[in-house]
Design a protein around this motif. Sequence first.
Motif, PDB file in Angstrom:
ATOM      1  N   MET A 148      14.403  16.643 -17.195  1.00  7.24           N
ATOM      2  CA  MET A 148      13.724  16.726 -15.848  1.00  7.24           C
ATOM      3  C   MET A 148      13.380  15.424 -15.295  1.00  7.24           C
ATOM      4  N   ILE A 149      13.342  14.495 -14.346  1.00  7.43           N
ATOM      5  CA  ILE A 149      13.178  13.362 -14.113  1.00  7.43           C
ATOM      6  C   ILE A 149      11.820  13.430 -13.455  1.00  7.43           C
ATOM      7  N   ARG A 150      10.688  12.362 -14.081  1.00  2.00           N
ATOM      8  CA  ARG A 150       9.424  12.799 -13.572  1.00  2.00           C
ATOM      9  C   ARG A 150       8.906  11.629 -12.621  1.00  2.00           C
ATOM     10  N   ILE A 151       8.524  11.908 -11.571  1.00  2.00           N
ATOM     11  CA  ILE A 151       8.312  10.954 -10.454  1.00  2.00           C
ATOM     12  C   ILE A 151       6.677  10.722  -9.838  1.00  2.00           C
ATOM     13  N   VAL A 152       6.398   9.429  -9.862  1.00  2.00           N
ATOM     14  CA  VAL A 152       5.114   9.247  -9.199  1.00  2.00           C
ATOM     15  C   VAL A 152       5.368   8.597  -7.729  1.00  2.00           C
ATOM     16  N   ILE A 153       4.703   9.047  -6.566  1.00  2.00           N
ATOM     17  CA  ILE A 153       5.145   8.456  -5.342  1.00  2.00           C
ATOM     18  C   ILE A 153       3.948   7.810  -4.985  1.00  2.00           C
ATOM     19  N   ALA A 154       4.223   6.474  -4.358  1.00  2.00           N
ATOM     20  CA  ALA A 154       2.902   5.893  -3.819  1.00  2.00           C
ATOM     21  C   ALA A 154       3.257   5.335  -2.066  1.00  2.00           C
ATOM     22  N   GLU A 155       2.573   5.836  -1.405  1.00  2.00           N
ATOM     23  CA  GLU A 155       2.851   5.666   0.152  1.00  2.00           C
ATOM     24  C   GLU A 155       1.627   5.854   0.719  1.00  2.00           C
ATOM     25  N   ASP A 156       0.902   4.972   1.722  1.00  2.00           N
ATOM     26  CA  ASP A 156      -0.136   4.990   2.275  1.00  2.00           C
ATOM     27  C   ASP A 156      -0.396   5.930   3.320  1.00  2.00           C
ATOM     28  N   GLN A 157       0.816   6.342   4.030  1.00  2.00           N
ATOM     29  CA  GLN A 157       0.980   7.528   5.075  1.00  2.00           C
ATOM     30  C   GLN A 157       0.955   8.844   4.492  1.00  2.00           C
ATOM     31  N   ARG A 158      -0.095   9.382   4.876  1.00  2.00           N
ATOM     32  CA  ARG A 158      -0.278  10.837   3.882  1.00  2.00           C
ATOM     33  C   ARG A 158       0.920  11.733   4.418  1.00  2.00           C
ATOM     34  N   MET A 159       1.293  11.891   5.503  1.00  2.00           N
ATOM     35  CA  MET A 159       2.343  12.665   6.178  1.00  2.00           C
ATOM     36  C   MET A 159       3.560  12.542   5.336  1.00  2.00           C
ATOM     37  N   LEU A 160       3.804  11.126   5.338  1.00  2.00           N
ATOM     38  CA  LEU A 160       5.205  10.717   4.549  1.00  2.00           C
ATOM     39  C   LEU A 160       5.138  11.050   3.056  1.00  2.00           C
ATOM     40  N   LEU A 161       4.182  10.769   2.618  1.00  2.00           N
ATOM     41  CA  LEU A 161       3.645  11.046   1.097  1.00  2.00           C
ATOM     42  C   LEU A 161       4.193  12.550   0.888  1.00  2.00           C
ATOM     43  N   GLY A 162       3.364  13.478   1.631  1.00  2.00           N
ATOM     44  CA  GLY A 162       3.844  14.788   1.583  1.00  2.00           C
ATOM     45  C   GLY A 162       5.061  15.052   1.468  1.00  2.00           C
ATOM     46  N   ALA A 163       5.675  14.674   2.704  1.00  2.00           N
ATOM     47  CA  ALA A 163       7.126  14.849   2.907  1.00  2.00           C
ATOM     48  C   ALA A 163       8.087  14.523   1.700  1.00  2.00           C
ATOM     49  N   LEU A 164       8.065  13.428   1.311  1.00  2.00           N
ATOM     50  CA  LEU A 164       8.700  12.776   0.431  1.00  2.00           C
ATOM     51  C   LEU A 164       8.491  13.747  -1.155  1.00  2.00           C
ATOM     52  N   GLY A 165       6.994  14.009  -1.486  1.00  2.00           N
ATOM     53  CA  GLY A 165       7.022  14.859  -2.294  1.00  2.00           C
ATOM     54  C   GLY A 165       7.636  16.276  -2.433  1.00  2.00           C
ATOM     55  N   SER A 166       7.513  16.842  -1.263  1.00  2.00           N
ATOM     56  CA  SER A 166       8.156  18.102  -0.977  1.00  2.00           C
ATOM     57  C   SER A 166       9.604  18.029  -0.925  1.00  2.00           C
ATOM     58  N   LEU A 167      10.087  16.877  -0.623  1.00  2.00           N
ATOM     59  CA  LEU A 167      11.740  16.799  -0.694  1.00  2.00           C
ATOM     60  C   LEU A 167      12.343  16.679  -1.858  1.00  2.00           C
ATOM     61  N   LEU A 168      11.562  15.798  -2.882  1.00  2.00           N
ATOM     62  CA  LEU A 168      12.024  15.785  -4.236  1.00  2.00           C
ATOM     63  C   LEU A 168      11.847  16.661  -5.058  1.00  2.00           C
ATOM     64  N   ASP A 169      10.601  17.586  -4.864  1.00  2.00           N
ATOM     65  CA  ASP A 169      10.511  18.767  -5.643  1.00  2.00           C
ATOM     66  C   ASP A 169      11.537  19.833  -5.517  1.00  2.00           C
ATOM     67  N   LEU A 170      12.241  19.714  -4.335  1.00  2.00           N
ATOM     68  CA  LEU A 170      13.244  20.675  -4.261  1.00  2.00           C
ATOM     69  C   LEU A 170      14.417  20.464  -4.944  1.00  2.00           C
ATOM     70  N   GLU A 171      14.530  19.261  -5.478  1.00  4.58           N
ATOM     71  CA  GLU A 171      15.710  18.948  -6.563  1.00  4.58           C
ATOM     72  C   GLU A 171      15.523  19.684  -7.645  1.00  4.58           C
TER      73      GLU A 171
END
Length: 199
Positions: free
Chosen positions: A1-24
């Motif tokens: 499992m590839i463990r990921i941390v995301i840093a992004e100051d735009q909340r909506m983009l942060l959430g979207a990126l997280g959801s997208l990668l969690d689908l993998e």
Amino acid sequence: MIRIVIAEDQRMLLGALGSLLDLEEDMEVIGSASNGEEACELVKKHDPDVCIMDIEMPLKTGLDAAEELRDHPCKIIILTTFARSGYFARAQKAGVSGYLLKDSPSEELAASIRKIMDGQRIYAPELVDLAYSEDNPLTEREKQVIQLMADGKNTKEISKQLYITPGTVRNYISVILEKLEVGNRIEAISRFKEKGWFK
């Protein structure tokens, strides 16, 4: 499992990126940060495999954070809107494993993460072209002068700080304006910033 941390100051983009990668199936987002300082703390605390970072964030930029994490085994991927040669050069110096643009298709991000985990470095093609076409034309001393100008210092203050005469400072400034092809200090600072050349 590839463990990921995301840093992004735009909340909506942060959430979207997280959801997208969690689908993998082979990826898991274990932390998210809204600035570079939090990103560094999360990486040091959780030892993720990958940290995906925006550049322009509060408290600490993604590039500052990447420089701070240079010796950490975590692979840093810059994900930004800015295709600027100065940012790219600084990211390369900080040893980032990837520099991708936000307008790339989302499936490209997951594919890039896998390639980076296999030891490759992935840079958006536009950046590679930019890096070869545009070098910062200013000398080290001229860079010091423009940095002090950007800090709001006047000719007298700059001359005091750099131990040179006000006349020499004025000469430097006229050379800077000529090299950057601008008409005044404000334009020079804004052109220098636009290129991502400020440290």
